[in-house]
Design an enzyme around this catalytic site. Structure first.
Site, PDB file in Angstrom:
ATOM      1  N   LYS A   1      -5.644  -6.177   5.954  1.00 24.86           N
ATOM      2  CA  LYS A   1      -4.536  -5.615   6.742  1.00 24.86           C
ATOM      3  C   LYS A   1      -4.573  -6.128   8.182  1.00 24.86           C
ATOM      4  CE  LYS A   1      -4.324  -1.197   4.313  1.00 24.86           C
ATOM      5  NZ  LYS A   1      -4.595   0.235   4.472  1.00 24.86           N
TER       6      LYS A   1
ATOM      7  N   CYS B   1      10.994   6.332   6.646  1.00 21.50           N
ATOM      8  CA  CYS B   1      12.039   7.280   7.047  1.00 21.50           C
ATOM      9  C   CYS B   1      12.965   7.572   5.863  1.00 21.50           C
ATOM     10  CB  CYS B   1      12.840   6.699   8.214  1.00 21.50           C
ATOM     11  SG  CYS B   1      14.122   7.808   8.782  1.00 21.50           S
TER      12      CYS B   1
ATOM     13  N   CYS C   1       7.261   2.393  -0.484  1.00 20.46           N
ATOM     14  CA  CYS C   1       7.734   1.018  -0.681  1.00 20.46           C
ATOM     15  C   CYS C   1       6.748   0.210  -1.522  1.00 20.46           C
ATOM     16  CB  CYS C   1       7.927   0.313   0.657  1.00 20.46           C
ATOM     17  SG  CYS C   1       9.063   1.138   1.766  1.00 20.46           S
TER      18      CYS C   1
HETATM   19 ZN    ZN Z   1       8.072   2.636   3.131  1.00 20.10          ZN
END
Ligand code: ZN
Ligand code: ZN
Length: 320
Positions: A135, A156, A145
């Protein structure tokens, strides 16, 4: 269709419900303002000039608001570039190792040439098992996601998208333009709100004058428009102020300065933190908020020692 896949499809579909709700409210506010207020109420009262001025200004705010909302929803969240992924041989090697220390050795070797300055709280290289990548600083895995997002702020539900490196400026502008939109609607509707409100009260005590604005439908829309725009203005104002404060304090919703997750791995005793420089341009251009990430070396007491230019384009190169 497999039950797991069916469930994922349902969840994906459900993710659009808050967006549809906002779209419905915005479409209704357009109808209520343009048709009920400007066409029926203002033109019906012979205030044509005022109606035209209101309509032009309203459409300016409306277009900017819809544009920023659209961009926040449909700008794909940026993922780490390919050099952060383990190569096939490294991945095989990593998966065969059962000892965490050996796995860290492999990651440390790979991360040696990468522009990474932060580690996890336990001073290990931050690695995403799901995406199989190291990362980059400030990148996080979003479970909604199912990918790692660069400079992730939060997922959001109102835009059904992750807010991160690629669309943070659109998100800030969306908050700003929705504030301006609600403010404009609330202030221009206010006098008609008062007029209708007093009319309603008078009507309850005596008969209503016939030549006054008595259309019940227009009255309902105008009264409701004032309530809704004021309510949204207050809630968006708190959210916008919070995000301005985050930017000013060099924080994101996820990573806060002083978090152990920002502990520096290479210099014990020091960690680095990032400054997001947001420049808001009031004109409609492609880069309304320029995002730039600088990096300071800070001692553990939180005192800033030295500015180090680790710009986001170095960390997030090959983004476009
Ligand atoms: Zn997301
Ligand atoms: Zn991931």
């Amino acid at each position: 269709m497999a039950p797991g896949r069916f469930w994922r499809c349902c969840l994906r579909g459900a993710g659009w419900v808050p967006v549809l709700f906002i779209t419905f409210v915005v479409a209704w506010s357009y109808y209520a303002y343009v048709v009920e207020l400007c066409v029926f109420t203002l033109s019906g009262n012979g205030e044509n000039g005022k109606a035209v001025v209101y309509l032009v200004a309203f459409h300016l705010f409306f277009v900017m608001f819809v544009w920023s909302y659209w961009m926040t929803i449909f700008t794909s969240p940026a993922s780490p570039s390919k050099e952060f992924y383990l190569s096939n041989s490294e991945r095989e090697h990593y998966e065969k190792e059962f000892s965490q220390e050996r796995q860290q050795e492999i990651l440390r070797r790979t991360a040696k040439d990468l522009p990474i300055y932060t580690t996890s709280g336990s001073r290990t290289i931050r690695y995403c098992e799901r995406c199989q990548l190291i990362k980059p600083d400030r990148a996080h895995h979003c479970s909604a996601c199912d990918i790692c997002i660069l400079k992730m702020d939060h997922h959001c539900p109102w835009v059904n998208n992750c807010v991160g490196f690629s669309n943070y400026k659109f998100f800030l502008l969306f908050l700003l333009y929705s504030l301006l939109y609600c403010l404009f609607v609330a202030t221009t509707v206010l006098q008609y709100f008062i007029k209708f409100w007093t009319l309603c009260r008078r009507k309850s005590t005596q008969s209503c004058p016939k030549n006054e604005l008595t259309d019940t439908r227009a009255k309902f829309h105008v009264l409701f428009l004032f309530f809704v725009s004021t309510m949204f203005f207050i809630s968006v104002l708190s959210l916008f102020s919070y995000h301005c404060w985050l930017v000013g304090k060099n924080r994101t919703t996820i990573v806060k300065i002083g978090d152990k997750s920002l502990a520096m791995k290479r210099n014990t005793g020091y960690f680095q933190y990032f400054q997001v420089l947001a420049q808001i341009n009031p004109f409609l251009s492609n880069h309304l908020v320029n995002q730039k990430t600088d990096c300071w070396i800070v001692n553990l007491n939180g005192q800033r020692m030295d500015l180090k230019k680790v710009l986001s384009d170095q960390v997030y190169k090959n983004m476009d």
